[in-house]
Design an enzyme around this catalytic site. Structure first.
Site, PDB file in Angstrom:
ATOM      1  N   SER A 485       0.612  -1.246   0.131  1.00 54.24           N
ATOM      2  CA  SER A 485      -0.283   0.147  -0.067  1.00 54.24           C
ATOM      3  C   SER A 485       0.843   1.518  -0.041  1.00 54.24           C
ATOM      4  O   SER A 485       1.485   1.590  -0.960  1.00 54.24           O
ATOM      5  CB  SER A 485      -0.819  -0.050   1.239  1.00 54.24           C
ATOM      6  OG  SER A 485      -1.854  -0.981   0.956  1.00 54.24           O
ATOM      7  N   ASP A 496      10.443   6.227  -9.808  1.00 54.17           N
ATOM      8  CA  ASP A 496       9.985   7.063 -10.948  1.00 54.17           C
ATOM      9  C   ASP A 496      10.764   8.167 -11.132  1.00 54.17           C
ATOM     10  O   ASP A 496      11.047   8.498 -12.371  1.00 54.17           O
ATOM     11  CB  ASP A 496       8.490   7.165 -10.920  1.00 54.17           C
ATOM     12  CG  ASP A 496       7.750   5.795 -11.241  1.00 54.17           C
ATOM     13  OD1 ASP A 496       8.261   5.066 -11.626  1.00 54.17           O
ATOM     14  OD2 ASP A 496       6.240   5.801 -10.966  1.00 54.17           O
ATOM     15  N   LYS A 510      -0.520  -4.565  -3.183  1.00 51.08           N
ATOM     16  CA  LYS A 510      -2.008  -4.046  -2.807  1.00 51.08           C
ATOM     17  C   LYS A 510      -2.053  -2.540  -3.227  1.00 51.08           C
ATOM     18  O   LYS A 510      -1.715  -1.620  -2.667  1.00 51.08           O
ATOM     19  CB  LYS A 510      -2.040  -4.144  -1.125  1.00 51.08           C
ATOM     20  CG  LYS A 510      -3.517  -3.259  -0.744  1.00 51.08           C
ATOM     21  CD  LYS A 510      -4.603  -4.052  -0.872  1.00 51.08           C
ATOM     22  CE  LYS A 510      -5.763  -3.723  -0.147  1.00 51.08           C
ATOM     23  NZ  LYS A 510      -6.086  -2.446  -0.371  1.00 51.08           N
TER      24      LYS A 510
END
Length: 717
Positions: A485, A496, A510
């Site tokens: 999560s 990124d 998740k």
């Protein structure tokens, strides 16, 4: 505040109550045992309130769930199969004839689920409960002659996992199956050192208890089971909570109860540990782990444990809860047990989970590398937390992950003078979404951090608006399968942005958000949106793939989103413009090679790999022998290999080797509290994260301060 839901870790679907079933066990005989003390099971019937709730659940699922699907015959067949898996997942109660007799009910199921006609689900439920009573009577009858009447010199074997097995054709075949199951239970306890008299008492008490539980089943139990099978065909995180379980769920979300600090779920016959709350009593004690299954619960003022196989989840939770300072003893089947008859006993002192015990912490490690010594700061973040109450009261000093990490970074820079940073997110199951967003902001000047797409395809972009940066140097983020999560949002954003390298194993995956909606009768927790990285890829199902991989003991076939049936798939949306601070493509191959070469010469890694190989071999075992001599030989081989690995690890630390497997287990129990849930794997992987950081600096000195160096806003590739 929006909160990132915690993950489920099991191949079994997560439901709100315990499955009505029993521990695999078996024997010889044909007579049914009639218990005068326990009434026969009385069929339960649906109520008007439940029928109305069924209609509301149907509407919510069809029109507001992230996954679009209609209630048709195909979905009804999935509900039917899931319902049977839930009620008799090991296929030890029903026969082929029972399944055939259910076909007319299956044909009615689609229309019934749309209109609140619950009788098909209740008819199936009632049949299963009656079959369980018959099996309990049969098992008790087999035990009447004592366990010494069983033959353990045959070449018989038993299948450990029957979830994919065929249904037995008739009652005679079920009798033979149960014969083997009881022999397996007796043999397992013999190998654990129990006497035949003790075994007889334990098994008799177990089956009588389970039979009694069946006589106490209520209409609400059937409704919960049926609605969860229904809701679970959308995704494994969509669940129905009965009025009582709704109360328990709300209490758990407020963290107002004292207990052991473990999140539990139903898994066929058992109550299974999903995860441990960081800083909680179970995590501090160190022996209980994810995927362990609870067999019995004993209070400190009671002589005998209470067998909880087949109990509802809410009732098991009630047994485990208790006043602060008291001790509860759990008998569990460890996640890495060779079969279900191998158990261990764990005593845990109840306490409240304190926010400060979940707080981020830091340390500095020094790495001598030739002529140079590197100082690496390590920040461990157990969860993404915030003291919401203090925040709402306007306390300027309220605690949160981001605030605490900012202070730790200031100390590491100004007082500790570190060369690089390792952020440890292993076993961090998530938490407050806004904290994940804010934490990313400590490492970038500003920009988007995560995208959230709702069921109506609207995309919300969360972003860091603060141009200040708390750490502009190189960093490594450590993750493992238990990172989920909010942890995945943070790790994905760092990857990124090119702000650092992600090291470890593939994360949980998740990437969905749930909302709890009130019904006329209970609540529905429903998946309403998905997380996406700024580069466009979802964290759902796939998680975050590390730049440099380190193997783990965790069984990815049992723990992780991709291990769950009907988990929402990975997909991709458009990326959003974001900075790219450093391109690691020019050095990543060299970093991986250095890591590989170093691990090849690291004794701790060699031991970890041996343990992983050993666990993989165990997981491949599908049957065990019911011959006592063969079974003892098999157990001796397993214990010998575990002892060899443990002694090799002790030798590395300069400790005396254990002289027996029992001595090793006794030592582990004694050291559990002091170990605080940590083990050797965690320590050496932290050091390896530091070495990778040093490799980064040696290969490209531009990484020493990468933030100000020509940040270019661009879309991720």
């Amino acid at each position: 505040m929006k909160t990132v839901s915690k993950p489920v870790m099991s191949r079994a679907r997560k439901f709100a109550i315990g499955v009505l079933a029993i521990l695999p066990v078996v024997g010889i005989g044909t007579s049914l045992h009639a218990s005068a003390e326990v009434d026969s099971y009385e069929a339960v019937s649906p109520s008007i309130e439940q029928a109305r709730a069924n209609i509301l659940i149907s509407r919510q699922l069809q029109f507001t769930h992230f996954r679009e699907q209609t209630i048709d015959e195909n979905l009804a067949e999935e509900v039917f199969n899931d319902y049977l898996d839930y009620l008799d997942g090991q296929r030890v109660y029903l026969t082929e004839k029972d399944i055939e007799s259910f076909q007319p009910l299956k044909e009615q199921m689609a229309a019934s689920l749309r209109t609140g006609q619950l009788q098909p689900g209740f008819d199936i439920y009632n049949r299963v409960q009656k079959r369980i009573v018959e099996r309990m009577d049969y098992a008790l009858g087999l035990l009447e002659d004592g366990v010494d009447s069983f033959d353990f010199q045959t070449d018989d074997q038993i299948l450990l996992d029957r979830s994919e097995a065929s249904w037995e054709p008739d009652q005679a075949a079920l009798d033979e199956l149960w014969n083997r199951r009881i022999r397996n239970a007796v043999l397992g306890q013999r190998l654990n050192g129990s006497s035949d008299d003790e075994i007889l008492k334990v098994l008799t008490r177990r089956y009588e208890s389970q039979r009694k539980r069946i006589s106490q089943m209520r209409s609400e139990d059937a409704f919960q089971a049926y609605m969860n099978a229904f809701a679970g065909t959308w995704d494994p995180h969509t669940n129905y909570f009965s009025p009582r379980n709704s109360e328990n769920f709300n209490i758990n979300m407020s963290l107002s109860l004292e207990g052991i600090g473990a999140v539990l779920q139903s898994d066929n016959e058992y109550t299974k540990v999903v995860r441990l709350v960081p800083g909680g009593p179970a995590a501090r004690q160190g022996q209980l782990g994810p995927a362990d299954r609870i067999v019995s619960v004993k209070q400190e003022d009671e002589d005998q444990p209470v067998n909880v196989i087949g109990w509802r989840l809410d009732e098991v939770v009630d047994l485990i809860r208790g006043p602060r300072g008291s001790t509860v003893t759990l008998e569990v089947v460890p996640a890495n047990a060779s079969d279900e008859t191998v158990t261990r006993t764990i005593a845990i002192k109840r306490d409240e989970v304190k926010l400060e015990e979940q707080s981020a912490s830091s340390e500095v490690i020094e790495l001598d590398r030739g002529d140079e010594t590197y100082r690496i700061g390590v920040i461990d973040i157990p969860t993404f937390y915030a003291d919401f109450q203090a925040m709402q009261q306007g306390d300027p000093d309220y605690k949160s992950t981001t605030r605490d990490v900012r202070k730790l970074l200031e100390d590491l820079k100004e007082e500790q003078n570190v060369d690089g940073l390792v952020v440890d997110l292993r076993n961090n199951g998530g938490g407050a979404l806004h904290e994940a967003n804010d934490l990313v902001g400590l490492f970038i000047d500003q920009g988007p951090t995560v995208q959230i797409r709702s069921s109506d395809n609207q995309v919300q972009v969360l972003a860091d608006q603060d141009p200040s940066v708390a750490w502009d140097g190189p960093m490594v983020v450590l993750v493992n399968r238990m990172s989920a999560s909010a942890s995945e949002i943070f790790a994905g954003a760092i990857q990124d942005y090119g702000r650092g390298l992600v090291v470890g194993s593939q994360t949980f995956g998740k990437g969905t958000v749930q909302a709890v909606r009130s019904l006329n009768h209970g609540q529905l927790k429903i998946t309403q949106s998905k997380f996406y990285r700024v580069s466009g890829g979802s964290t759902q199902h796939r998680g975050v793939i590390p730049d440099i991989e380190i193997p783990s003991r965790i069984d990815t076939t049992r723990i992780g989103e991709d291990a769950l049936e009907r988990a929402l798939p990975w997909d991709q949306i458009d990326s959003v413009p974001h900075a790219r601070y450093f391109d690691f493509s020019g050095v990543i191959d060299q970093l991986r090679q250095r890591h590989s070469d170093r691990f090849a010469e690291t004794p701790e890694f060699g031991l970890l790999q041996k343990e992983i190989d050993f666990l993989k071999e165990q997981r491949k075992t599908t049957t065990v022998s019911l011959n006592e001599d063969q079974r003892r030989d098999y157990q001796d081989q397993l214990e010998s290999r575990q002892l060899t690995i443990a002694n090799a690890r002790r030798e590395l630390r300069g400790d005396e080797p254990f002289d027996s497997f029992q001595a090793m287990e006794d030592h582990q129990e004694q050291q559990a509290a002091a170990a605080n849930g940590e083990d050797e794997e965690l320590d050496f992987i932290v050091r390896e994260g530091g070495h990778i950081m040093a490799d980064m600096l040696e290969l490209d000195r531009r990484l020493a301060t990468i933030l100000p160096a020509g940040t270019v806003a661009a879309k991720a590739e």
